[in-house]
Design a protein around this motif. Sequence first.
Motif, PDB file in Angstrom:
ATOM      1  N   THR A 328       0.868  -1.303   0.060  1.00 43.36           N
ATOM      2  CA  THR A 328      -0.053   0.076  -0.186  1.00 43.36           C
ATOM      3  C   THR A 328       0.783   1.232  -0.043  1.00 43.36           C
ATOM      4  OG1 THR A 328      -0.134   0.044   2.443  1.00 43.36           O
ATOM      5  CG2 THR A 328      -1.848  -1.259   1.122  1.00 43.36           C
ATOM      6  N   ARG A 330       2.964   4.505  -0.914  1.00 44.11           N
ATOM      7  CA  ARG A 330       2.625   5.450  -1.820  1.00 44.11           C
ATOM      8  C   ARG A 330       3.742   5.298  -3.214  1.00 44.11           C
ATOM      9  NH1 ARG A 330       3.593  11.859  -2.467  1.00 44.11           N
ATOM     10  NH2 ARG A 330       5.211  11.540  -1.177  1.00 44.11           N
ATOM     11  N   THR A 331       3.135   5.273  -4.523  1.00 43.74           N
ATOM     12  CA  THR A 331       4.006   4.837  -5.248  1.00 43.74           C
ATOM     13  C   THR A 331       4.050   6.012  -6.452  1.00 43.74           C
ATOM     14  OG1 THR A 331       3.861   2.571  -5.206  1.00 43.74           O
ATOM     15  CG2 THR A 331       4.714   3.419  -7.434  1.00 43.74           C
ATOM     16  N   LEU A 332       5.050   6.621  -6.746  1.00 44.63           N
ATOM     17  CA  LEU A 332       4.989   7.890  -7.656  1.00 44.63           C
ATOM     18  C   LEU A 332       5.654   7.416  -9.119  1.00 44.63           C
ATOM     19  CD1 LEU A 332       6.372  10.669  -5.152  1.00 44.63           C
ATOM     20  CD2 LEU A 332       4.227  10.088  -5.729  1.00 44.63           C
ATOM     21  N   ARG A 349       8.895   4.683  -4.308  1.00 46.74           N
ATOM     22  CA  ARG A 349       8.143   4.811  -3.369  1.00 46.74           C
ATOM     23  C   ARG A 349       8.799   5.158  -2.248  1.00 46.74           C
ATOM     24  NH1 ARG A 349       7.510  -1.742  -2.353  1.00 46.74           N
ATOM     25  NH2 ARG A 349       9.811  -1.354  -2.940  1.00 46.74           N
ATOM     26  N   ASP A 351       8.672   6.094   0.788  1.00 49.46           N
ATOM     27  CA  ASP A 351       8.663   5.543   2.364  1.00 49.46           C
ATOM     28  C   ASP A 351       9.597   4.215   2.302  1.00 49.46           C
ATOM     29  OD1 ASP A 351       6.505   7.314   3.318  1.00 49.46           O
ATOM     30  OD2 ASP A 351       5.258   5.952   2.302  1.00 49.46           O
ATOM     31  N   PRO A 408       3.646  15.456   0.120  1.00 50.54           N
ATOM     32  CA  PRO A 408       2.775  14.303   0.185  1.00 50.54           C
ATOM     33  C   PRO A 408       1.475  14.637  -1.002  1.00 50.54           C
ATOM     34  CG  PRO A 408       2.142  15.824   2.056  1.00 50.54           C
ATOM     35  CD  PRO A 408       3.702  16.077   1.320  1.00 50.54           C
ATOM     36  N   GLU A 409       1.488  15.783  -1.453  1.00 52.21           N
ATOM     37  CA  GLU A 409       0.346  15.973  -2.660  1.00 52.21           C
ATOM     38  C   GLU A 409       0.811  15.504  -3.812  1.00 52.21           C
ATOM     39  OE1 GLU A 409       3.356  18.942  -3.360  1.00 52.21           O
ATOM     40  OE2 GLU A 409       2.308  18.204  -1.517  1.00 52.21           O
ATOM     41  N   ASP A 411       1.747  13.413  -7.161  1.00 55.97           N
ATOM     42  CA  ASP A 411       1.219  12.076  -7.471  1.00 55.97           C
ATOM     43  C   ASP A 411       2.102  11.367  -8.575  1.00 55.97           C
ATOM     44  OD1 ASP A 411       0.640  13.586  -9.456  1.00 55.97           O
ATOM     45  OD2 ASP A 411      -1.465  13.046  -9.929  1.00 55.97           O
TER      46      ASP A 411
END
Length: 420
Positions: A328, A330-332, A349, A351, A408-409, A411
């Motif tokens: 899960t 976050r993947t950019l 990612r 994280d 964090p915004e 994408d």
Amino acid sequence: MKEYELVIIGGGPAGLAAAVEARKSGIQDILILERDNELGGILNQCIHNGFGLHTFKEELTGPEYAGRFIQQVKELDIPYKLNTMVLDLAADKTVTAMNREDGLFQLHPKAVILAMGCRERPRGALNIPGYRPAGIFTAGTAQRLVNMEGYMPGRKVVILGSGDIGLIMARRMTLEGAQVQVVAELMPYSGGLKRNIVQCLDDYGIPLKLSHTVVDIEGKERVEGITLARVENGRPVPGTEEHYDCDTLLLSCGLIPENELSRAAGVELNPVTNGPAVNESLETSIPGVFAAGNVLHVHDLVDYVSEEAGAAGRHAAKYIQAGCKDETARTLPVKCENGVRYTVPVAVRPDCADGLVTLRFRVGNVYKNKKVAVYAGDTCIFSRKRPVLAPGEMETVQLKAQLLLDHPEADHITVTLEEA
């Protein structure tokens, strides 16, 4: 057969560096599978110097560079199997291989690192008219014949393609007494490193003809001559033909990552590089299968291969030790614009990155006075001026992962060229 936690396919510079780093990261059960009769891969036939300037801060030949890593593998007591052909890699990471001693066998590791390297584009992929006489070699085959087998492919040579191997073989054949008449390149720029053009062509008075290609090969039994013509808009220009008498044509027309195993396993491939699409951990679309070196994308310097493979070894170790398996996270996706042909990785990612994110890319043309810029969403988080960017030289950008976590915004990530 004993089961291993990590299986590395390929015992060249990438496989060796990955094994060393994985062992240093705490993985004990490692096995390297190599199809040749010795470790070192393609470096064993690269007897010229210029290797190791980044890694060892000294200039080494290919066999010397490989020897440093082979020594580390032996000191760390990492097992390897030579003369072993990997026949299949399944989606569940089952490796099927065979050799004389063990016959056909299967391994079920927790992680696999793909380090199979690359191969040369053959004549069949080049659409050159003419018969199929003896005397046509890829530059790498000629390099192996001269440097390892002690066999001289020919005496009057024309080279098509100005990749690094073609440039180095122009010098090598000259030193062995052959007459290298011309190096022809289809593109309006060379595909090799600038230092190789200077040291291998200019220093020996060998002409380089850009925007030229071979339009005819003469001779039925053996090559007797070739015809070059200038190329515009992808087509030979009538009336610009030049004939050269020669007995040998060497082809240095690009390298293709060796990805039959990856394709069979269902690994998603990048259409530009023909190598696997990987994330920031160099992990492919199959969890636990990592890729590094020329099987991922063709590098210009072996030092970068070792650096990248070392990272793959560390990430594979982390995966085995149950590190970042968070589906899960976050993947950019990484996008390329304005002359950037591709990037490795294709997704990041933030994280899961170990403090630093390394982006490697190549450009599609020669650019001067540009700025390499990286955006997180619409915010520029990195820029660097570059006086010259060329397709033959790989570019590297290292970002602090915190820069991505601070947005964090965002994408997606964009790598682009801008006016300096």
